[in-house]
Design an enzyme around this catalytic site. Structure first.
Site, short mmCIF file in Angstrom:
data_model
loop_
_atom_site.label_atom_id
_atom_site.label_comp_id
_atom_site.label_asym_id
_atom_site.label_seq_id
_atom_site.Cartn_x
_atom_site.Cartn_y
_atom_site.Cartn_z
N ARG A 175 0.87 -1.17 0.00
CA ARG A 175 0.00 0.00 0.00
C ARG A 175 0.91 1.22 0.00
NH1 ARG A 175 -3.52 -2.50 -1.75
NH2 ARG A 175 -5.56 -2.98 -0.88
N GLU A 194 -2.61 7.96 -3.93
CA GLU A 194 -3.09 7.56 -5.26
C GLU A 194 -4.56 7.92 -5.43
OE1 GLU A 194 -2.10 3.27 -4.67
OE2 GLU A 194 -4.04 2.94 -5.60
N HIS A 202 -1.46 0.62 -10.00
CA HIS A 202 -2.09 -0.37 -9.09
C HIS A 202 -2.66 -1.56 -9.87
CE1 HIS A 202 -3.91 -0.60 -4.80
NE2 HIS A 202 -3.73 -1.83 -5.31
P1 NAP Z 1 -1.05 -11.55 4.56
O1 NAP Z 1 -1.03 -12.98 4.13
O2 NAP Z 1 -1.89 -11.17 5.73
O3 NAP Z 1 0.46 -11.12 4.80
C1 NAP Z 1 0.84 -9.93 5.39
C2 NAP Z 1 2.18 -10.12 6.06
O4 NAP Z 1 2.59 -8.87 6.60
C3 NAP Z 1 2.17 -11.12 7.20
O5 NAP Z 1 3.27 -11.98 7.02
C4 NAP Z 1 2.38 -10.26 8.45
O6 NAP Z 1 3.20 -10.89 9.40
C5 NAP Z 1 3.14 -9.10 7.89
N1 NAP Z 1 2.97 -7.91 8.70
C6 NAP Z 1 1.84 -7.35 9.16
N2 NAP Z 1 2.11 -6.25 9.87
C7 NAP Z 1 3.45 -6.12 9.86
C8 NAP Z 1 4.36 -5.20 10.42
N3 NAP Z 1 3.91 -4.16 11.14
N4 NAP Z 1 5.69 -5.37 10.20
C9 NAP Z 1 6.13 -6.40 9.47
N5 NAP Z 1 5.33 -7.33 8.90
C10 NAP Z 1 4.01 -7.18 9.11
O7 NAP Z 1 -1.55 -10.62 3.38
P2 NAP Z 1 -1.30 -10.82 1.80
O8 NAP Z 1 -2.44 -11.56 1.21
O9 NAP Z 1 0.08 -11.30 1.58
O10 NAP Z 1 -1.45 -9.30 1.32
C11 NAP Z 1 -0.57 -8.30 1.80
C12 NAP Z 1 -1.03 -6.93 1.37
O11 NAP Z 1 -0.74 -6.73 0.00
C13 NAP Z 1 -2.53 -6.67 1.45
O12 NAP Z 1 -2.93 -6.33 2.77
C14 NAP Z 1 -2.74 -5.54 0.48
O13 NAP Z 1 -2.70 -4.28 1.11
C15 NAP Z 1 -1.56 -5.68 -0.48
N6 NAP Z 1 -2.02 -6.05 -1.83
C16 NAP Z 1 -1.74 -5.22 -2.87
C17 NAP Z 1 -2.18 -5.55 -4.14
C18 NAP Z 1 -1.93 -4.68 -5.33
O14 NAP Z 1 -2.77 -4.64 -6.23
N7 NAP Z 1 -0.78 -4.02 -5.42
C19 NAP Z 1 -2.91 -6.74 -4.35
C20 NAP Z 1 -3.15 -7.55 -3.26
C21 NAP Z 1 -2.72 -7.20 -2.00
P3 NAP Z 1 2.75 -12.13 10.32
O15 NAP Z 1 2.39 -13.23 9.38
O16 NAP Z 1 3.96 -12.46 11.09
O17 NAP Z 1 1.59 -11.66 11.12
#
Ligand code: NAP
Length: 316
Positions: free
Chosen positions: A236, A265, A283
């Site tokens: 993000r 954005e 995005h």
């Molecule tokens: P996820 O499986 O929940 O993974 C998020 C990871 O971030 C987890 O490993 C978590 O750690 C870690 N985390 C959370 N807070 C943190 C912090 N303060 N410091 C360090 N690490 C932290 O989510 P995901 O499915 O991979 O998606 C991640 C994010 O990508 C979404 O929330 C979204 O905002 C973004 N995204 C962007 C797009 C795009 O179009 N560009 C598309 C999809 C998603 P733990 O496992 O240890 O709790």
């Protein structure tokens, strides 16, 4: 049960929504306005919102006792919804995890390769008809295979990126997350973000947005990076202090950046648009027909479970 879907959806998703529910599908592609959000909470039982629909604590405060009982968000990221305020108002929130993972990891690799190998700059050169022809020192970029990559946020998408880096490009993977992971490929865990930033050639962000991660990548972290290193953000925009990033790029503290998301954005600062060593995507993380269709079905599965009185498949 009245359902509002906040944006046009892939045809298959719209057809299913019309077949299964009493649905209104908004035709605009811009985010819901404050008045539209208030109306959505008052007049619909379920809303499918998405990125940009700012269901803040203020909005919930202005719509007491809402008719709406579920925000079935289209997307895995839900930092545009104040989940605590929703819960306090009796509104559940769901998202669409998993469906987005591979496509978003693919966009991270697109940005990594494009930025390292100067693909955007090269494409602009060819399109401008300015290419003088091949020579041994033309547009030298950064080698990718075998290099060190640091992943911030080793969740679903972080791991999908890491797998691509390890198995596809023979890269050495290190990562920072809230907790160490049990992985089936080699990857070194650290809880020290600055140390990670200083030890890699590519730093890739894959954490959720929201208050906890806002400006996680600040001047200190950018200052710790190697001058030859590249930052990739598919998470993000608010995770990166965009002013600090611009400053770091301008003084050569880092070598480049590949961005899919931006702090404000769709506004993208002119300073970033002026830089050749920055790859800028609008995005596109999940932007494929198949993935957006899967996301839509996942959101509707949550709606269907709600209507049937079953447990929600993807509560947040
Ligand atoms: P996820 O499986 O929940 O993974 C998020 C990871 O971030 C987890 O490993 C978590 O750690 C870690 N985390 C959370 N807070 C943190 C912090 N303060 N410091 C360090 N690490 C932290 O989510 P995901 O499915 O991979 O998606 C991640 C994010 O990508 C979404 O929330 C979204 O905002 C973004 N995204 C962007 C797009 C795009 O179009 N560009 C598309 C999809 C998603 P733990 O496992 O240890 O709790």
């Amino acid at each position: 049960m009245k359902l509002l879907i906040a944006r046009p959806m892939p045809a298959e998703v719209e057809a299913r929504a019309r077949a299964e529910f009493d649905v209104e599908i908004r035709s605009e592609t811009l985010p819901l306005t404050r008045d539209e959000m208030l109306q959505a909470l008052r007049d619909f039982d379920v809303v499918v919102p998405t990125l940009g629909d700012l269901f803040s604590a203020q909005v919930f405060a202005e719509a007491p006792n809402p008719r709406c009982k579920l925000l079935a968000n289209f997307g895995v990221g839900y930092n545009h919804i104040d989940v605590d305020a929703a819960r306090a108002a009796g509104v559940a929130v769901t998202n669409t995890p998993g469906a987005v993972t591979d496509a978003t990891a693919d966009i991270a690799m697109t940005l990594l390769l494009s930025t390292a190998r100067r693909a955007g700059e090269g494409e602009r050169l060819v399109r401008a008809d300015d290419w003088q022809g091949w020579h041994p020192t033309q547009m030298l970029g950064h080698h990718v295979t075998g290099k060190r990559v640091g992943i911030v946020g080793m969740g679903r998408i972080g791991q999908a990126i890491a797998r691509r880096c390890h198995f596809g490009f023979g890269m050495q993977v290190a990562y920072q997350s809230r907790s160490a992971k049990d992985l089936d490929f080699p990857a070194v865990y650290t809880d020290d973000l600055k140390a990670l930033a200083g030890s890699v050639d590519f730093l890739i962000l894959a954490v959720p947005g929201g208050a906890e991660t806002r400006h996680l990548i600040n001047a200190l972290v950018l200052g710790a990076m190697n001058p030859s290193a590249i930052l990739i953000n598919i998470a993000r925009g608010e995770v990166v202090d965009e002013s600090a990033l611009i400053a770091a790029l301008q003084v050569g503290e880092i070598a480049g950046a590949g961005l899919d998301v931006y702090e404000f954005e769709p506004a993208v600062p002119q300073a970033l648009r002026d830089m050749q060593n920055v790859t800028l995507l609008p995005h596109l993380g999940t932007a494929t027909e198949e993935v957006r269709t899967d996301m839509g079905h996942m959101a509707l599965d949550n709606v269907a479970a709600f209507v049937a009185g079953h447990a929600l498949p993807n509560p947040v």
